[in-house]
Design a protein around this motif. Structure first.
Motif, PDB file in Angstrom:
ATOM      1  N   TYR A 159      20.850 -48.341 -60.763  1.00 25.41           N
ATOM      2  CA  TYR A 159      21.808 -48.053 -61.596  1.00 25.41           C
ATOM      3  C   TYR A 159      21.667 -46.477 -62.090  1.00 25.41           C
ATOM      4  O   TYR A 159      20.768 -46.022 -62.636  1.00 25.41           O
ATOM      5  CB  TYR A 159      21.933 -49.012 -62.850  1.00 25.41           C
ATOM      6  N   ILE A 167      30.424 -52.413 -70.906  1.00 23.19           N
ATOM      7  CA  ILE A 167      30.085 -50.903 -71.043  1.00 23.19           C
ATOM      8  C   ILE A 167      30.215 -50.543 -72.577  1.00 23.19           C
ATOM      9  O   ILE A 167      31.439 -51.054 -73.091  1.00 23.19           O
ATOM     10  CB  ILE A 167      30.610 -49.990 -70.076  1.00 23.19           C
ATOM     11  N   CYS A 201      23.801 -43.402 -64.323  1.00 23.55           N
ATOM     12  CA  CYS A 201      24.977 -43.158 -65.450  1.00 23.55           C
ATOM     13  C   CYS A 201      25.575 -41.657 -64.918  1.00 23.55           C
ATOM     14  O   CYS A 201      24.783 -40.930 -64.578  1.00 23.55           O
ATOM     15  CB  CYS A 201      25.011 -43.131 -66.560  1.00 23.55           C
ATOM     16  N   GLU A 257      18.708 -42.640 -67.391  1.00 22.63           N
ATOM     17  CA  GLU A 257      18.802 -43.852 -67.645  1.00 22.63           C
ATOM     18  C   GLU A 257      17.570 -44.544 -67.760  1.00 22.63           C
ATOM     19  O   GLU A 257      16.343 -44.288 -67.410  1.00 22.63           O
ATOM     20  CB  GLU A 257      19.192 -44.431 -66.148  1.00 22.63           C
ATOM     21  N   CYS A 269      21.706 -45.110 -71.320  1.00 22.68           N
ATOM     22  CA  CYS A 269      21.828 -43.704 -70.669  1.00 22.68           C
ATOM     23  C   CYS A 269      21.931 -42.710 -71.920  1.00 22.68           C
ATOM     24  O   CYS A 269      22.689 -42.609 -72.580  1.00 22.68           O
ATOM     25  CB  CYS A 269      23.141 -43.592 -69.742  1.00 22.68           C
ATOM     26  N   TRP A 304      29.038 -46.003 -65.147  1.00 25.05           N
ATOM     27  CA  TRP A 304      27.703 -46.580 -64.626  1.00 25.05           C
ATOM     28  C   TRP A 304      28.089 -46.739 -63.238  1.00 25.05           C
ATOM     29  O   TRP A 304      29.114 -47.592 -62.936  1.00 25.05           O
ATOM     30  CB  TRP A 304      27.433 -47.810 -65.466  1.00 25.05           C
ATOM     31  N   MET A 313      32.834 -41.759 -69.414  1.00 26.38           N
ATOM     32  CA  MET A 313      31.313 -42.021 -68.834  1.00 26.38           C
ATOM     33  C   MET A 313      31.458 -43.124 -67.968  1.00 26.38           C
ATOM     34  O   MET A 313      32.272 -44.099 -68.253  1.00 26.38           O
ATOM     35  CB  MET A 313      30.497 -42.077 -69.906  1.00 26.38           C
ATOM     36  N   ARG A 350      29.921 -47.101 -75.619  1.00 26.62           N
ATOM     37  CA  ARG A 350      29.276 -45.787 -75.956  1.00 26.62           C
ATOM     38  C   ARG A 350      29.015 -45.453 -77.370  1.00 26.62           C
ATOM     39  O   ARG A 350      29.727 -46.018 -78.316  1.00 26.62           O
ATOM     40  CB  ARG A 350      30.199 -44.649 -75.169  1.00 26.62           C
ATOM     41  N   LEU A 380      25.091 -50.126 -70.946  1.00 28.92           N
ATOM     42  CA  LEU A 380      25.543 -51.184 -69.986  1.00 28.92           C
ATOM     43  C   LEU A 380      24.862 -52.680 -70.242  1.00 28.92           C
ATOM     44  O   LEU A 380      23.801 -52.750 -69.832  1.00 28.92           O
ATOM     45  CB  LEU A 380      25.558 -51.093 -68.497  1.00 28.92           C
TER      46      LEU A 380
END
Length: 114
Positions: free
Chosen positions: A93, A69, A95, A6, A22, A36, A34, A71, A80
């Motif tokens: 934070y 969020i 992931c 992260e 991440c 967070w 996935m 990806r 994020l």
């Protein structure tokens, strides 16, 4: 086993924004979902946001409308975007997959000042 790193945390004033990243050491294409997560001092780790392989998302009520969020399977990265940050968002934070599996990374510290 895929390792996750992260980054992107920092100190920001209330109302500000940060974008967390991440990075996975291997492909996340076949990982269904996935997430967070965050852990504030003295509190349990909680799910903040999750994204499925088909890009369906879900968010904790406390961050809905402020966090997004996403990806990028080609880049093996999960993001994020955090807007309108509040002091209550202060936490480390992390992931991981959703539900979480395997070891946690070192996380990235987010501190929101009032």
């Amino acid at each position: 086993q895929v390792q996750l790193v992260e980054s992107g945390g920092g100190l920001v004033q209330a109302g500000g924004s940060l974008r967390l990243s991440c990075a996975a050491s291997g492909s996340i294409f076949n990982i269904n979902a996935m997430g967070w997560y965050r852990q504030a001092p003295g509190k349990q780790r909680e799910l903040v946001a999750a994204i499925a392989r088909g890009s369906a998302t879900n968010y904790a009520d406390s961050v809905k409308g402020r966090f997004t969020i996403s990806r990028d399977d080609a880049e093996n990265t999960v993001y994020l975007q955090m807007n309108s940050l509040k002091p209550g968002d202060t936490a480390v934070y992390y992931c991981n997959t959703h539900p979480p599996f395997g070891p946690w990374g070192q996380g990235t510290q987010v501190t929101v000042s009032s």
